[in-house]
Design a protein around this motif. Structure first.
Motif, short mmCIF file in Angstrom:
data_model
loop_
_atom_site.label_atom_id
_atom_site.label_comp_id
_atom_site.label_asym_id
_atom_site.label_seq_id
_atom_site.Cartn_x
_atom_site.Cartn_y
_atom_site.Cartn_z
N THR A 1 -16.07 -8.77 -10.45
CA THR A 1 -16.81 -10.23 -9.47
C THR A 1 -16.82 -8.83 -8.28
OG1 THR A 1 -15.15 -11.34 -10.54
CG2 THR A 1 -16.40 -12.16 -8.63
N ASP B 231 -19.48 -9.20 -4.90
CA ASP B 231 -20.49 -10.04 -3.55
C ASP B 231 -20.89 -9.89 -3.06
OD1 ASP B 231 -20.61 -11.34 -1.50
OD2 ASP B 231 -18.90 -11.71 -0.64
N ARG C 288 -14.15 -11.55 -2.15
CA ARG C 288 -14.98 -11.23 -3.62
C ARG C 288 -13.31 -11.18 -4.46
NH1 ARG C 288 -13.64 -7.74 -7.06
NH2 ARG C 288 -12.25 -6.06 -5.02
N LEU D 5 -12.09 -14.91 -5.71
CA LEU D 5 -12.53 -14.89 -7.39
C LEU D 5 -12.68 -13.99 -7.93
CD1 LEU D 5 -16.18 -16.09 -4.95
CD2 LEU D 5 -14.41 -17.44 -5.95
N ASP D 6 -12.45 -12.15 -7.73
CA ASP D 6 -12.42 -12.06 -8.96
C ASP D 6 -11.14 -12.16 -9.67
OD1 ASP D 6 -12.68 -9.68 -10.90
OD2 ASP D 6 -11.26 -8.86 -10.02
N PHE E 56 -11.53 -15.69 -11.95
CA PHE E 56 -11.87 -15.75 -12.74
C PHE E 56 -11.58 -14.94 -13.62
CE2 PHE E 56 -16.47 -16.24 -10.31
CZ PHE E 56 -16.02 -17.49 -10.62
N GLN F 220 -20.18 -10.62 -15.64
CA GLN F 220 -20.20 -10.40 -14.18
C GLN F 220 -20.94 -11.69 -13.01
OE1 GLN F 220 -24.04 -7.92 -11.64
NE2 GLN F 220 -22.20 -6.75 -11.75
N PHE F 221 -19.98 -12.41 -12.50
CA PHE F 221 -19.87 -13.36 -11.63
C PHE F 221 -19.90 -12.50 -9.66
CE2 PHE F 221 -16.39 -13.98 -15.28
CZ PHE F 221 -17.54 -15.55 -14.94
N GLN F 222 -20.95 -13.25 -9.64
CA GLN F 222 -21.52 -12.80 -8.05
C GLN F 222 -22.39 -13.62 -7.08
OE1 GLN F 222 -25.90 -11.84 -10.26
NE2 GLN F 222 -25.00 -9.88 -10.72
N ILE G 238 -22.42 -19.12 -6.61
CA ILE G 238 -22.59 -18.21 -7.54
C ILE G 238 -23.54 -18.30 -9.06
CG2 ILE G 238 -20.74 -17.02 -9.65
CD1 ILE G 238 -18.70 -18.66 -7.25
N VAL H 204 -23.98 -15.62 -12.69
CA VAL H 204 -23.41 -15.35 -13.75
C VAL H 204 -24.46 -14.52 -13.99
CG1 VAL H 204 -21.69 -15.74 -15.52
CG2 VAL H 204 -21.54 -17.04 -13.54
N THR I 36 -16.34 -23.05 -9.45
CA THR I 36 -15.53 -22.22 -10.73
C THR I 36 -15.17 -22.80 -11.83
OG1 THR I 36 -13.34 -22.20 -9.39
CG2 THR I 36 -15.17 -20.46 -8.68
#
Length: 189
Positions: A48, A50, A77, A80-81, A84, A104-106, A129, A131, A173
């Motif tokens: 993840t 940012d 970040r 969220l990490d 996820f 990778q989640f951005q 977000i 992906v 999410t």
């Protein structure tokens, strides 16, 4: 004279409390319902990042002054990490930093724009977000968006804004972690 001192101290204390404005928003997003996607212990690398241009998440707009910017008390970040990673585990994957398939989640955008007038406020929140999923042959890029709107009397309290932002994060999410197209791509060999 003795009764004057407690009144003076009380009024000073109330004035100090009334002028206190928090400087950080405390977000605490939670993991929603995630459907099981695989029972094969499929390994996947999860990351993840940012990518936002600014680190603040709330902007109070007042036409007479410069906007007041408020950041989070804990990095978004990191929160969220954890969401996820936990979500991918709940979906049936094994999170493995050495896996050949990666997701990778951005965090691309997160901002609550608050307009505060004399008797009411409005808050427009936007969350984006992206992906990026990769396997040995291909990659998949998807963008997920969510918008929130909040209106109320007087000025907004931070708890109301925090709840609104948390609910928006939870909703998006959960949508991402249950996206069938994403899971089909991840499991493709």
């Amino acid at each position: 004279m003795k009764s004057f001192l407690p009144i003076l101290l009380s009024s000073l204390l109330l004035t100090a409390c009334a002028s206190y404005e928090p400087t950080h928003v405390g977000l605490n997003p939670t993991l929603g319902a995630v459907n099981l996607q695989t029972e094969l212990d499929f390994p996947v690398k999860v990351e993840t990042i940012d990518t936002r241009e600014a680190s603040f998440v709330v902007r109070f707009n007042d036409p007479d002054t410069t906007p007041r910017l408020v950041s989070t008390s804990e990095p978004v970040r990191q929160q969220l990490d954890k969401l996820f990673r936990d979500g991918m585990i709940r979906a049936g994957y094994v999170v493995d930093p050495a896996a050949s398939t990666s997701v990778q989640f951005q965090l691309n955008y997160l901002l609550a724009d608050v307009t505060d007038s004399t008797f009411s406020f409005e808050s427009n929140t936007r969350l984006v977000i992206n992906v990026l999923a990769k396997n040995a042959q291909q990659q998949l890029t998807k963008s997920y968006n969510a918008n929130g709107y909040l209106k109320g009397p007087l000025s907004p309290d931070f708890a109301t804004l925090e709840l609104d932002i948390n609910q928006l994060i939870d909703k998006l999410t959960t949508e991402i972690l249950n996206d069938e197209e994403l899971h089909q791509f991840i499991q493709r060999k």
